[in-house]
Design an enzyme around this catalytic site. Structure first.
Site, PDB file in Angstrom:
ATOM      1  N   CYS A  35     -15.293  26.443  98.998  1.00 37.59           N
ATOM      2  CA  CYS A  35     -16.007  27.282  98.046  1.00 37.59           C
ATOM      3  C   CYS A  35     -15.858  26.182  97.060  1.00 37.59           C
ATOM      4  O   CYS A  35     -16.319  27.140  95.515  1.00 37.59           O
ATOM      5  CB  CYS A  35     -14.936  27.849  97.935  1.00 37.59           C
ATOM      6  SG  CYS A  35     -15.121  29.111  99.309  1.00 37.59           S
ATOM      7  N   ASP A  37     -13.401  24.776  95.212  1.00 35.22           N
ATOM      8  CA  ASP A  37     -12.620  24.939  94.072  1.00 35.22           C
ATOM      9  C   ASP A  37     -11.188  24.680  94.662  1.00 35.22           C
ATOM     10  O   ASP A  37     -11.483  25.665  96.347  1.00 35.22           O
ATOM     11  CB  ASP A  37     -11.735  26.086  93.638  1.00 35.22           C
ATOM     12  CG  ASP A  37     -12.735  25.457  92.036  1.00 35.22           C
ATOM     13  OD1 ASP A  37     -13.782  24.708  91.414  1.00 35.22           O
ATOM     14  OD2 ASP A  37     -13.967  26.278  91.955  1.00 35.22           O
ATOM     15  N   CYS A  61     -13.580  22.019  89.518  1.00 34.38           N
ATOM     16  CA  CYS A  61     -14.154  21.082  88.256  1.00 34.38           C
ATOM     17  C   CYS A  61     -12.871  20.476  87.229  1.00 34.38           C
ATOM     18  O   CYS A  61     -11.734  21.116  87.078  1.00 34.38           O
ATOM     19  CB  CYS A  61     -15.374  21.756  87.266  1.00 34.38           C
ATOM     20  SG  CYS A  61     -14.329  23.751  87.069  1.00 34.38           S
ATOM     21  N   CYS A 105     -11.033  29.394  87.591  1.00 34.95           N
ATOM     22  CA  CYS A 105     -10.211  28.897  87.879  1.00 34.95           C
ATOM     23  C   CYS A 105      -8.558  29.263  87.313  1.00 34.95           C
ATOM     24  O   CYS A 105      -8.250  28.699  87.716  1.00 34.95           O
ATOM     25  CB  CYS A 105     -10.871  27.470  86.847  1.00 34.95           C
ATOM     26  SG  CYS A 105     -12.480  27.128  87.796  1.00 34.95           S
TER      27      CYS A 105
END
Ligand code: FES
Length: 293
Positions: A35, A37, A61, A105
């Site tokens: 996915c 992450d 990221c 995130c």
């Protein structure tokens, strides 16, 4: 290019607490490489039950690295009860904000923390499990997770939901379901402002009667079905005939007729009229029930 705060950039270039705590008390792993992450959070408690050490490993990221880094700083020194109160918004606020497209995130950080605490409380036996019915198969996001990000962050659009939990950001096949969840969440809010409920036995206009049927479906029937991974939609009302469509687990369930008769019809008769009967919408496509792999 994303607009990142100085604090976020600083945590990205100099992440704190990278790695894994030796002999951890709690381990939380969420996301997946597939996915894009993934985050593993480990912590160790001191003799007073406070988090004395927390570390992370992440794949993702700049925002994923920075949010994980600040999360470990935020929870150090906290009891588990205090740490459990940290929200994704707290994490984003700590960084001075996140671009909305990167809010997922902060949600991943909060989920990893919850998973690690749960892992500790179950004596290391329990790993992170998805609660609810998978709505977005591209990213493995459930209805419960979507409801939660909507509720906690006051989200109004599918695009926002995608930004906060990725659901809808792949093939787009789940966007209709996400819209329905947003509508339901808005309906639940509006309920507190609703006029006094219509009641069985009152003399009702046709419109009021349909409203009472919809209200009964929303408040008395849907929660019971959702608890078992299903859902229901009111399709139409023709005289005393109430036409519904089953979704999720209910759509696949071989006991769908039993459920329809025993739960839906009984509740509608109890709350609206003894003369109502229920039929399943013939054209309503039965949707596959998605199990988490
Ligand atoms: S199923 Fe949600 S984006 Fe593909």
């Amino acid at each position: 290019m994303w607009e990142y705060t100085d604090k976020l950039k600083e945590h990205f270039f100099n992440p704190r607490n990278v790695g894994e705590v030796a002999d951890p008390d709690g381990v939380g792993e969420v996301g997946s490489l597939a996915c894009g992450d993934a985050l593993k959070l480990t912590f160790k408690l001191d003799g007073d039950g406070r988090i004395k050490d927390a570390k992370f490993k992440t794949f993702g990221c700049a925002s994923a690295i920075a949010t994980s880094s600040v999360l470990t700083e935020m929870i150090r020194g906290k009891t588990l009860e205090e740490a459990a109160k940290v929200t994704n918004k707290d994490i984003a606020d700590y960084l001075g904000g996140l671009p909305e497209q990167k809010m997922h995130c902060s949600v991943m950080g909060r989920e990893a923390l919850e998973a690690a605490i749960e892992n500790y409380r179950t004596g290391g036996r329990k790993k992170h499990e998805l609660e609810g019915e998978v709505v977005c198969t591209c990213f493995g996001v459930t209805d419960k997770e979507i409801e939660r990000v909507i509720r906690e962050n006051n989200l109004k659009t599918v695009e926002q939901v995608t930004n906060y939990c990725k659901a809808g950001g792949g093939c787009g096949g789940c966007k209709g379901q996400i819209e329905r969840i947003i509508e339901e969440a808005a309906g639940a809010k509006a309920k507190s402002r609703a006029v006094p409920a219509l009641l069985k036995g009152q003399k009702l206009t046709n419109i009021q009667r349909i409203q009472l049927i919809q209200q009964t479906v929303n408040e008395q029937i849907r929660p019971a079905l959702r608890a078992h991974g299903g859902n229901i939609e009111l399709i139409d009302v023709e005289g005393n005939k109430v036409i519904v469509g089953f979704r999720g687990m209910c759509a696949q369930c071989r006991l769908a007729e039993f459920t329809m008769k025993d739960v839906v019809e009984a509740r509608l008769r109890e709350f609206v009229s003894d003369e109502l009967y229920v039929e399943e919408d013939a054209d309503s496509a039965r949707q596959p029930h998605n199990h988490r792999g």
